[in-house]
Design an enzyme around this catalytic site. Structure first.
Site, PDB file in Angstrom:
ATOM      1  N   LYS A  54       1.649  -2.591  14.398  1.00  0.00           N
ATOM      2  CA  LYS A  54       0.912  -3.531  15.242  1.00  0.00           C
ATOM      3  C   LYS A  54      -0.594  -3.285  15.250  1.00  0.00           C
ATOM      4  O   LYS A  54      -1.358  -4.180  15.582  1.00  0.00           O
ATOM      5  CB  LYS A  54       1.470  -3.540  16.663  1.00  0.00           C
ATOM      6  N   TYR A 116      -6.292   5.371  25.277  1.00  0.00           N
ATOM      7  CA  TYR A 116      -7.111   4.745  24.233  1.00  0.00           C
ATOM      8  C   TYR A 116      -8.303   4.004  24.836  1.00  0.00           C
ATOM      9  O   TYR A 116      -9.047   3.334  24.127  1.00  0.00           O
ATOM     10  CB  TYR A 116      -6.278   3.762  23.407  1.00  0.00           C
ATOM     11  N   GLY A 181      11.116  -9.407  15.632  1.00  0.00           N
ATOM     12  CA  GLY A 181      11.124  -9.683  17.077  1.00  0.00           C
ATOM     13  C   GLY A 181      10.639 -11.107  17.262  1.00  0.00           C
ATOM     14  O   GLY A 181      11.380 -12.074  17.114  1.00  0.00           O
ATOM     15  N   GLY A 210      20.321 -10.275  20.311  1.00  0.00           N
ATOM     16  CA  GLY A 210      19.191 -11.188  20.491  1.00  0.00           C
ATOM     17  C   GLY A 210      18.882 -11.932  19.206  1.00  0.00           C
ATOM     18  O   GLY A 210      17.818 -11.780  18.636  1.00  0.00           O
ATOM     19  N   LYS A 275      13.709  13.235   7.441  1.00  0.00           N
ATOM     20  CA  LYS A 275      12.912  14.069   8.346  1.00  0.00           C
ATOM     21  C   LYS A 275      11.858  13.253   9.078  1.00  0.00           C
ATOM     22  O   LYS A 275      10.719  13.698   9.231  1.00  0.00           O
ATOM     23  CB  LYS A 275      12.226  15.231   7.591  1.00  0.00           C
ATOM     24  N   SER A 306       9.160  -0.086  10.834  1.00  0.00           N
ATOM     25  CA  SER A 306       8.059  -0.704  11.583  1.00  0.00           C
ATOM     26  C   SER A 306       7.353   0.197  12.595  1.00  0.00           C
ATOM     27  O   SER A 306       6.194  -0.049  12.917  1.00  0.00           O
ATOM     28  CB  SER A 306       8.560  -1.978  12.270  1.00  0.00           C
ATOM     29  N   ASN A 309       7.526   4.949  17.811  1.00  0.00           N
ATOM     30  CA  ASN A 309       7.234   5.318  19.194  1.00  0.00           C
ATOM     31  C   ASN A 309       8.490   5.278  20.058  1.00  0.00           C
ATOM     32  O   ASN A 309       8.944   4.223  20.477  1.00  0.00           O
ATOM     33  CB  ASN A 309       6.172   4.375  19.771  1.00  0.00           C
TER      34      ASN A 309
HETATM   35  C1  LIG Z   1       6.636  -5.451  17.692  1.00  0.00           C
HETATM   36  C2  LIG Z   1       7.566  -4.663  16.877  1.00  0.00           C
HETATM   37  C3  LIG Z   1       8.530  -5.269  16.050  1.00  0.00           C
HETATM   38  C4  LIG Z   1       8.714  -6.761  15.984  1.00  0.00           C
HETATM   39  O1  LIG Z   1       7.576  -7.390  15.456  1.00  0.00           O
HETATM   40  P1  LIG Z   1       7.345  -8.960  15.603  1.00  0.00           P
HETATM   41  O2  LIG Z   1       6.055  -9.211  14.940  1.00  0.00           O
HETATM   42  O3  LIG Z   1       7.337  -9.277  17.066  1.00  0.00           O
HETATM   43  O4  LIG Z   1       8.505  -9.612  14.924  1.00  0.00           O
HETATM   44  C5  LIG Z   1       9.319  -4.455  15.261  1.00  0.00           C
HETATM   45  N1  LIG Z   1       9.207  -3.109  15.299  1.00  0.00           N
HETATM   46  C6  LIG Z   1       8.299  -2.488  16.078  1.00  0.00           C
HETATM   47  C7  LIG Z   1       8.242  -1.007  16.053  1.00  0.00           C
HETATM   48  C8  LIG Z   1       7.448  -3.239  16.895  1.00  0.00           C
HETATM   49  O5  LIG Z   1       6.544  -2.615  17.678  1.00  0.00           O
END
Ligand SMILES: *Cc1c(COP(=O)(O)O)cnc(C)c1O
Length: 325
Positions: A54, A116, A181, A210, A275, A306, A309
């Protein structure tokens, strides 16, 4: 008509991100390749700044502000990775930022966002409408609202993850699996894939509980659902956006789903074999690829990891089977 972002926008975003975002590694796993009979290429955004892709979209969007917008700053509502991404990007670019978060957001997320340098404004989830509150503050302070996924500059920024992966793997990928998402990451990655490796199959992956994106693709219009119960907290979105759906319905091969149990299995594989710590939402793509069977056998498969955290106590509980959604 909406003006959808294009690959040129992804390319321009990559230039803006140079020297600010990490060029995250593309990892391989012999164990995964042998077990599933494919060649996997893992794009590890869990190693991105602030721990998720992000940062790419937030930084790209804020970099495009004009002088007046920079002075007044940016605002977002999020208690997830978008909050920290906006906070970090604004700090780097030296502009004010307000993040609107519920009173009951996890203390660690509040602390990270404030850490931050963001100003956090809190609200009561059960009594207040966060969008109305955010718009009011934005209007009062002249701040520009940046949503977590449905924005052309956010989408273009997220697409740089796939662009880097594709350029690094050289020979074309046959399939690309992306965590889904609200669809910012998936739509951006699809723009890059369609431009660079048009024959590649691109899959968005949602939690089973979902599957609004899958329903939307089937129905040909955006379907809204109640907040789903799943351990993939970054994919608890209720609907795709206008921009993300516009790109997804044109450029994505299909949207598939995985269960929470499959997410935990993928999380365990990442931990034991590679790991690395991956948050539940970050496991969506690999979980779906593993379940694809013959569809990936002998194929070159890109997997977007993605983010990473996750609260360590929760991570431990999920891996030991002691936690659920
Ligand atoms: C936000 C997020 C998603 C989903 O991303 P979208 O752009 O909303 O589809 C997937 N994995 C992580 C770790 C995220 O923070």
């Amino acid at each position: 008509m909406l003006q959808l972002p294009t690959y040129d926008d992804v390319f321009a975003a990559a230039k803006r991100l140079e020297g600010h975002a990490h060029r995250t590694p593309v990892l391989r796993s012999t164990t995964a390749d042998e077990r599933w009979g494919a060649q996997f290429f893992f794009k590890c955004e869990n190693f991105q700044r602030m721990g998720a892709f992000k940062f790419r979209g937030a930084f790209n969007a804020l970099s495009k502000f004009d002088a007046a917008q920079r002075k007044a700053g940016a605002i977002a509502f999020s208690s997830g990775n978008h909050a920290q991404a906006m906070a970090l990007a604004a700090r780097i670019l030296g502009m004010p930022v307000v993040i609107v978060m519920p009173y009951d957001a996890p203390a660690a997320k509040l602390a990270a966002t404030r850490g931050y340098g963001a100003e956090v404004v809190q609200y009561d989830r059960f009594k207040e409408d966060r969008e109305a509150l955010t718009r009011r503050i934005a209007a009062e302070r002249g701040m520009t609202l940046i949503p977590p996924y449905d924005h052309p500059d956010v989408i273009a920024g997220q697409g740089t993850a796939a662009m880097e992966l594709i350029l690094e793997t050289g020979r074309p990928l046959d399939a690309l699996y992306v965590c889904l998402g609200g669809g910012g990451l998936t739509s951006g990655c699809a723009l890059a894939a369609r431009a660079l490796i048009p024959q590649c199959r691109v899959y968005g992956v949602e939690p089973e509980a979902g599957n609004d994106g899958q329903q939307s693709l089937r129905k040909g219009e955006i379907v809204h659902i109640d907040t789903p119960k799943t351990i993939a907290d970054g994919a608890q979105t209720q609907h795709l956006g206008q921009y993300t759906f516009g790109i997804i319905k044109r450029d994505v091969t299909d949207i598939v789903t995985v269960s929470d149990a499959q997410l935990v299995e993928a999380m365990r594989f990442y931990a034991e074999r590679m790991k690395m710590v991956v948050e539940p939402t970050g496991c969506l793509a690999f979980a779906a690829a593993c379940a694809a069977g013959d569809a990936i056998r002998g194929k070159r498969v890109g997997v977007i990891v993605s983010g990473g955290n996750v609260d360590m106590a929760r991570y431990g509980a999920l891996l030991s089977g002691a936690a659920a959604a």
